[in-house]
Design an enzyme around this catalytic site. Structure first.
Site, PDB file in Angstrom:
ATOM      1  N   HIS A 134       2.150  29.819  28.484  1.00 21.17           N
ATOM      2  CA  HIS A 134       2.892  29.226  27.133  1.00 21.17           C
ATOM      3  C   HIS A 134       2.071  27.989  26.434  1.00 21.17           C
ATOM      4  O   HIS A 134       1.978  28.256  25.252  1.00 21.17           O
ATOM      5  CB  HIS A 134       4.319  28.538  27.470  1.00 21.17           C
ATOM      6  CG  HIS A 134       5.277  29.319  28.213  1.00 21.17           C
ATOM      7  ND1 HIS A 134       5.560  29.268  29.424  1.00 21.17           N
ATOM      8  CD2 HIS A 134       5.757  30.514  27.821  1.00 21.17           C
ATOM      9  CE1 HIS A 134       6.498  30.202  29.914  1.00 21.17           C
ATOM     10  NE2 HIS A 134       6.731  30.931  28.708  1.00 21.17           N
ATOM     11  N   GLN A 181      18.747  39.736  26.379  1.00 19.78           N
ATOM     12  CA  GLN A 181      17.468  40.817  26.928  1.00 19.78           C
ATOM     13  C   GLN A 181      17.555  40.987  28.432  1.00 19.78           C
ATOM     14  O   GLN A 181      16.637  41.391  28.832  1.00 19.78           O
ATOM     15  CB  GLN A 181      16.341  40.216  26.435  1.00 19.78           C
ATOM     16  CG  GLN A 181      15.898  38.967  27.013  1.00 19.78           C
ATOM     17  CD  GLN A 181      14.706  38.283  26.209  1.00 19.78           C
ATOM     18  OE1 GLN A 181      14.575  37.842  25.098  1.00 19.78           O
ATOM     19  NE2 GLN A 181      13.604  38.215  26.815  1.00 19.78           N
TER      20      GLN A 181
HETATM   21  P1  AMP Z   1       8.793  33.961  28.156  1.00 18.54           P
HETATM   22  O1  AMP Z   1       9.202  32.535  28.491  1.00 18.54           O
HETATM   23  O2  AMP Z   1       8.336  34.484  29.539  1.00 18.54           O
HETATM   24  O3  AMP Z   1       9.629  34.811  27.444  1.00 18.54           O
HETATM   25  O4  AMP Z   1       7.345  34.087  27.382  1.00 18.54           O
HETATM   26  C1  AMP Z   1       7.168  33.201  26.207  1.00 18.54           C
HETATM   27  C2  AMP Z   1       5.724  33.834  25.771  1.00 18.54           C
HETATM   28  O5  AMP Z   1       4.621  33.394  26.328  1.00 18.54           O
HETATM   29  C3  AMP Z   1       5.873  35.446  25.676  1.00 18.54           C
HETATM   30  O6  AMP Z   1       5.149  35.831  24.323  1.00 18.54           O
HETATM   31  C4  AMP Z   1       5.051  35.671  26.599  1.00 18.54           C
HETATM   32  O7  AMP Z   1       4.269  36.704  26.605  1.00 18.54           O
HETATM   33  C5  AMP Z   1       4.053  34.673  26.752  1.00 18.54           C
HETATM   34  N1  AMP Z   1       3.583  34.495  28.236  1.00 18.54           N
HETATM   35  C6  AMP Z   1       4.142  34.236  29.315  1.00 18.54           C
HETATM   36  N2  AMP Z   1       3.318  34.253  30.230  1.00 18.54           N
HETATM   37  C7  AMP Z   1       2.179  34.447  29.796  1.00 18.54           C
HETATM   38  C8  AMP Z   1       0.734  34.559  30.498  1.00 18.54           C
HETATM   39  N3  AMP Z   1       0.676  34.191  31.893  1.00 18.54           N
HETATM   40  N4  AMP Z   1      -0.289  34.537  29.535  1.00 18.54           N
HETATM   41  C9  AMP Z   1      -0.193  34.455  28.254  1.00 18.54           C
HETATM   42  N5  AMP Z   1       1.145  34.848  27.704  1.00 18.54           N
HETATM   43  C10 AMP Z   1       2.183  34.387  28.464  1.00 18.54           C
END
Ligand code: AMP
Length: 292
Positions: free
Chosen positions: A31, A55
């Site tokens: 993030h 979701q």
């Molecule tokens: P989430 O909080 O898991 O919904 O993720 C929020 C954003 O962070 C989304 O666009 C994810 O794709 C991105 N994200 C989560 N984990 C990673 C990672 N390891 N590397 C890059 N982006 C990430």
């Protein structure tokens, strides 16, 4: 950094080029990399933090999703966020939404096949964030490869004036893709979880060495995951634009895997090109902030 909880308060802070990084919180370096990328291109960086019930296809997964607003606020501020938008469920859904954003394609394979309704929830909440916050640009991780394609296409189809930007995967030092859910993994589970990235790296190496057959590339991942004892949901080579399964890597695409390790479901992928190049993301050189 300011913390706001309503769309109107968040909109009132807009100035110059507005960048949005949507998250579900419990922030990690993945993030933070998105937030840092946003600070380089936007005048005002909005980070949204909302665990979107729409979701989640499993109530237990929603109930145990890790949450810590104070921790997230400190991390987002450090990374350069200007405003943290942390709406309540009532602010996001004042009444049960009868309007949903549903894509006519792109959502029936891979994550869509295994998580019924998941992408309707993602597309709906992202459309609401785009409409309610009016960002100029928004950053999404390539870790959620199918989500990135779905969100980009949704914005394009609905003429939402937001540039959707994908950011490379950030991994722990041993290769495990960062995920807020990694905090649930015990030592044995963590060992098994490494099979996902190991299989994907083997496939990336095979592509660099000339392999193009989808079945072979998928097989390298299937084999690693099976050996670890993790429960495979799918390993699939998909085209980057239409997400159709590729028999051969004859266009840009990604090899995606999803597997269950104990109670925790993990996803990962590598991005591959017909010219033999592979993008596996970047690794931390120290333990993740996820572990305190
Ligand atoms: P989430 O909080 O898991 O919904 O993720 C929020 C954003 O962070 C989304 O666009 C994810 O794709 C991105 N994200 C989560 N984990 C990673 C990672 N390891 N590397 C890059 N982006 C990430």
């Amino acid at each position: 950094m300011e913390i706001v909880t309503t769309f109107s308060d968040a909109r009132a802070r807009r100035s110059g080029i507005v960048g949005l990084v949507p998250t579900m919180g419990f922030l990690h370096e993945g993030h933070l990399a998105l937030i840092e990328a946003a600070t380089r291109e936007a005048d005002l960086v909005l980070v949204s933090l909302f665990v979107n019930p729409l979701q989640f296809d499993e109530d237990a997964d929603l109930a145990r999703y890790p949450r810590d607003l104070d921790r997230d606020a400190a991390l987002a501020a450090d990374a350069g966020a200007d405003v943290l938008f942390a709406p309540s469920v009532d602010e996001m859904y004042p009444s049960p939404p009868v309007t949903r954003v549903r894509l006519a394609s792109l959502t029936t394979t891979m994550e869509g096949a295994h998580r019924p309704g998941h992408f309707d929830g993602v597309a709906t909440v992202v459309a609401k964030l785009f409409a309610g916050l009016q960002p100029d640009k928004a950053w999404f991780g390539m870790k959620d490869a199918q989500q990135l394609v779905v969100v980009s296409r949704m914005a394009q189809d609905l003429s939402l004036p937001v540039e959707v930007i994908g950011h490379p995967i950030v991994r722990e030092a041993d290769g495990l893709a960062l995920s807020s859910r990694n905090v649930f993994l015990g030592p044995d589970e963590r060992h098994a979880a490494l099979s996902l990235s190991r299989g994907l790296f083997a496939a990336a190496d095979a592509v660099r060495n000339g392999e193009r057959a989808g079945r072979v590339l998928e097989g390298l991942v299937v084999e690693e995951v099976a050996r670890s004892g993790a429960g495979l949901d799918y390993a699939e080579l998909a085209g980057a634009d239409d997400l159709v399964r590729l028999d051969r890597l004859d266009q840009r695409g990604f090899l995606a895997v999803a597997a269950r390790v104990g109670e925790t479901r993990l996803i990962d992928n590598v991005w591959l090109d017909e010219d033999g190049s592979a993008q596996v993301g970047q690794r931390l050189d120290q333990p993740s902030i996820l572990y305190g």
